[in-house]
Enzyme design. Structure first.
Site, PDB file in Angstrom:
ATOM      1  N   PRO A 218      -3.206  -6.642  -8.804  1.00 16.54           N
ATOM      2  CA  PRO A 218      -2.298  -5.574  -8.365  1.00 16.54           C
ATOM      3  C   PRO A 218      -2.996  -4.216  -8.211  1.00 16.54           C
ATOM      4  O   PRO A 218      -2.647  -3.439  -7.319  1.00 16.54           O
ATOM      5  CB  PRO A 218      -1.244  -5.536  -9.478  1.00 16.54           C
ATOM      6  CG  PRO A 218      -1.235  -6.930 -10.015  1.00 16.54           C
ATOM      7  CD  PRO A 218      -2.661  -7.402  -9.942  1.00 16.54           C
ATOM      8  N   TYR A 219      -3.986  -3.953  -9.050  1.00 11.49           N
ATOM      9  CA  TYR A 219      -4.717  -2.681  -8.919  1.00 11.49           C
ATOM     10  C   TYR A 219      -5.370  -2.590  -7.539  1.00 11.49           C
ATOM     11  O   TYR A 219      -5.171  -1.610  -6.801  1.00 11.49           O
ATOM     12  CB  TYR A 219      -5.768  -2.581 -10.035  1.00 11.49           C
ATOM     13  CG  TYR A 219      -6.719  -1.415  -9.871  1.00 11.49           C
ATOM     14  CD1 TYR A 219      -6.261  -0.104  -9.876  1.00 11.49           C
ATOM     15  CD2 TYR A 219      -8.091  -1.623  -9.705  1.00 11.49           C
ATOM     16  CE1 TYR A 219      -7.134   0.960  -9.722  1.00 11.49           C
ATOM     17  CE2 TYR A 219      -8.966  -0.577  -9.556  1.00 11.49           C
ATOM     18  CZ  TYR A 219      -8.487   0.721  -9.560  1.00 11.49           C
ATOM     19  OH  TYR A 219      -9.361   1.766  -9.404  1.00 11.49           O
TER      20      TYR A 219
END
Ligand SMILES: O=c1ccn([C@@H]2O[C@H](COP(=O)(O)OP(=O)(O)O[C@H]3OC[C@@H](O)[C@H](O)[C@H]3O)[C@@H](O)[C@H]2O)c(=O)[nH]1
EC number: 5.1.3.5
Length: 417
Positions: A218-219
């Site tokens: 997700p980062y």
């Protein structure tokens, strides 16, 4: 006004007298000179008293655009990379406003910068959250920024897999606020902190800027989204945009003033450098190497470790080369990959501590191997990494650790090391 004065001058020219001053007979001017000296003294006293006032260093000072001064808004300037960037900008005579919500950054870093650059108008700190569009708008209304360096963001790969919404929200929505506010106030230069995590796990190494971006955590996904937002917006806005994709940042200010001080409560998500130092200082029982079965040279992940002073140098070069309509995307790395095991050996040498190592399962969100091809930034921005020895970079970070046993909470020298 000018013509009126000239006419008046012509009328009074015979005795070379103007507005009560007689240039032919200076003695006659004693009264006037006395008044002028008094007025100048009073003005100087007023300025002196104003400077003593705690409110002198307020946005109104910054809103004045002095000729030749470039005023940069540094979001996340209380954090590890942002504070090093602010230091470099200030050293290079830029004027800096830092905006930070102190959720991950440290007020101690700001205080050190303020001590180094106390002159009014050089450095301003504003405590604000970029998610608060009203507050951000107020900051832009009260200041005349020439450029924005947008560092502020959550940035742990492991944490992003556990709290994805936090990452998507913080990274994309705050970037939207920054862009919308820049647009509303006509600020057209943006240097954006992106990451090699946007590439995911490419098959081919080294990574160029053309390597497809297929993020796997997700980062990295959120940073890719923020890049897309910026790039789409830049198409019709004649903005100057420089997107810098950092590889793994290590090291500290070589003079030991600034360093990396992650929140202790986030230790479980922490980066490899912080974990090595915590282990070397005995704060944690040992370092945990997360994953030994990757298809790499020794089974551990390979990363490209870039010194923070080189990274901020890339930002300054990007700012210098930014111009309306130019969109530049650059990898910022050394071009050299090192495994986690190699990194840990370098850390042992830098600290002089035989760090205890445990081997664990893989960490969620990790990719096996990434290292950069830094040709583009070398050719277009004339930037190359000067510090390519991990051990030397870690020594600067270790020096800061020794000087700041409690992070920015204490600055006492710990002689035991
Ligand atoms: O305690 C630890 C920490 C990390 N690691 C390993 O060390 C390697 C590097 O991990 P880090 O957390 O230091 O760094 P990452 O590669 O995940 O991302 C980092 O680099 C890109 C930046 O944009 C990110 O913000 C930064 O977190 C990974 O293989 C990780 O699993 C450990 O083995 N033990």
């Amino acid at each position: 006004m000018l013509n009126l004065s000239r006419a008046r001058m012509g009328r009074q020219n015979r005795s070379m007298s103007f507005e009560g001053l007689d240039f032919a007979d200076p003695k006659k001017n004693n009264n006037y000179m006395g008044k002028i000296v008094l007025a100048m003294t009073l003005t100087a006293m007023c300025i002196f008293l104003l400077k003593q006032s705690p409110t002198f260093n307020t946005p109104s000072v910054f809103s004045r655009h002095e000729p030749g001064v470039i005023h940069v808004l540094v979001t996340g300037g209380a954090g590890y990379i942002g504070s090093h960037a602010a230091l470099r900008l200030l050293k290079d005579s830029y004027h800096v406003t830092i905006v930070d919500n102190l959720s991950r950054g440290n007020l101690g870093a700001i205080k050190i910068l303020q001590q180094m650059f106390p002159e009014p108008g050089r450095l301003q700190f504003i405590y604000a959250d970029l998610g608060d569009a009203k507050a951000v708008n107020k900051i832009f209304s009260e200041n005349a920024f020439d450029a924005v360096m947008h560092f502020a963001a959550v940035a742990y790969v492991g944490e992003s897999t556990q709290f994805p919404l936090k990452y998507y929200h913080n990274i994309t929505s705050n970037t939207l606020v920054v862009l919308e506010t820049m647009a509303a106030h006509g600020v057209k230069t943006l240097i954006y902190s992106s990451t090699c995590a946007t590439y995911g796990e490419p098959e081919k190494m080294p990574i160029t800027e053309e390597t497809p971006q297929v993020p796997i955590n997700p980062y990295g996904k959120a940073k890719k989204m923020a890049e897309d937002i910026i790039l789409d917006f830049s198409k019709n806005s004649n903005m100057a945009v420089m997107i810098l994709r950092y590889f793994n940042v290590i090291g500290s200010d070589p003079e030991g003033r600034l360093g990396e001080a992650p929140r202790p409560e986030l230790r479980e998500h922490g980066r490899i450098s912080g974990a090595c130092f915590d282990a070397a200082r005995g704060i944690i029982p040992g370092l945990q190497i997360k994953g030994t079965d990757y298809k790499t040279v020794d089974g551990t992940c390979v990363r490209d470790y870039i010194d923070v002073t080189d990274l901020v140098d890339a930002h300054v070069k990007a700012l210098e080369k930014a111009k309306p309509g130019r969109v530049g995307i650059f990898n910022v790395g050394t071009g050299k990959g090192s495994s986690v095991k190699v990194f840990v050996e370098a850390c042992k040498k830098a600290t002089g501590v035989d760090i205890k190592v445990d081997y664990l399962e893989r960490r969620a969100g990790d990719y096996a191997e990434v290292y950069s091809d830094p040709s583009k930034i070398r050719e277009e921005l004339n930037w190359t990494a000067k510090h390519t020895n991990i051990q030397e970079s870690l020594k600067t970070a270790w020096r800061w650790q020794k000087l700041h046993r409690n992070g920015y909470g204490s600055s006492s020298l710990v002689s035991a090391y």
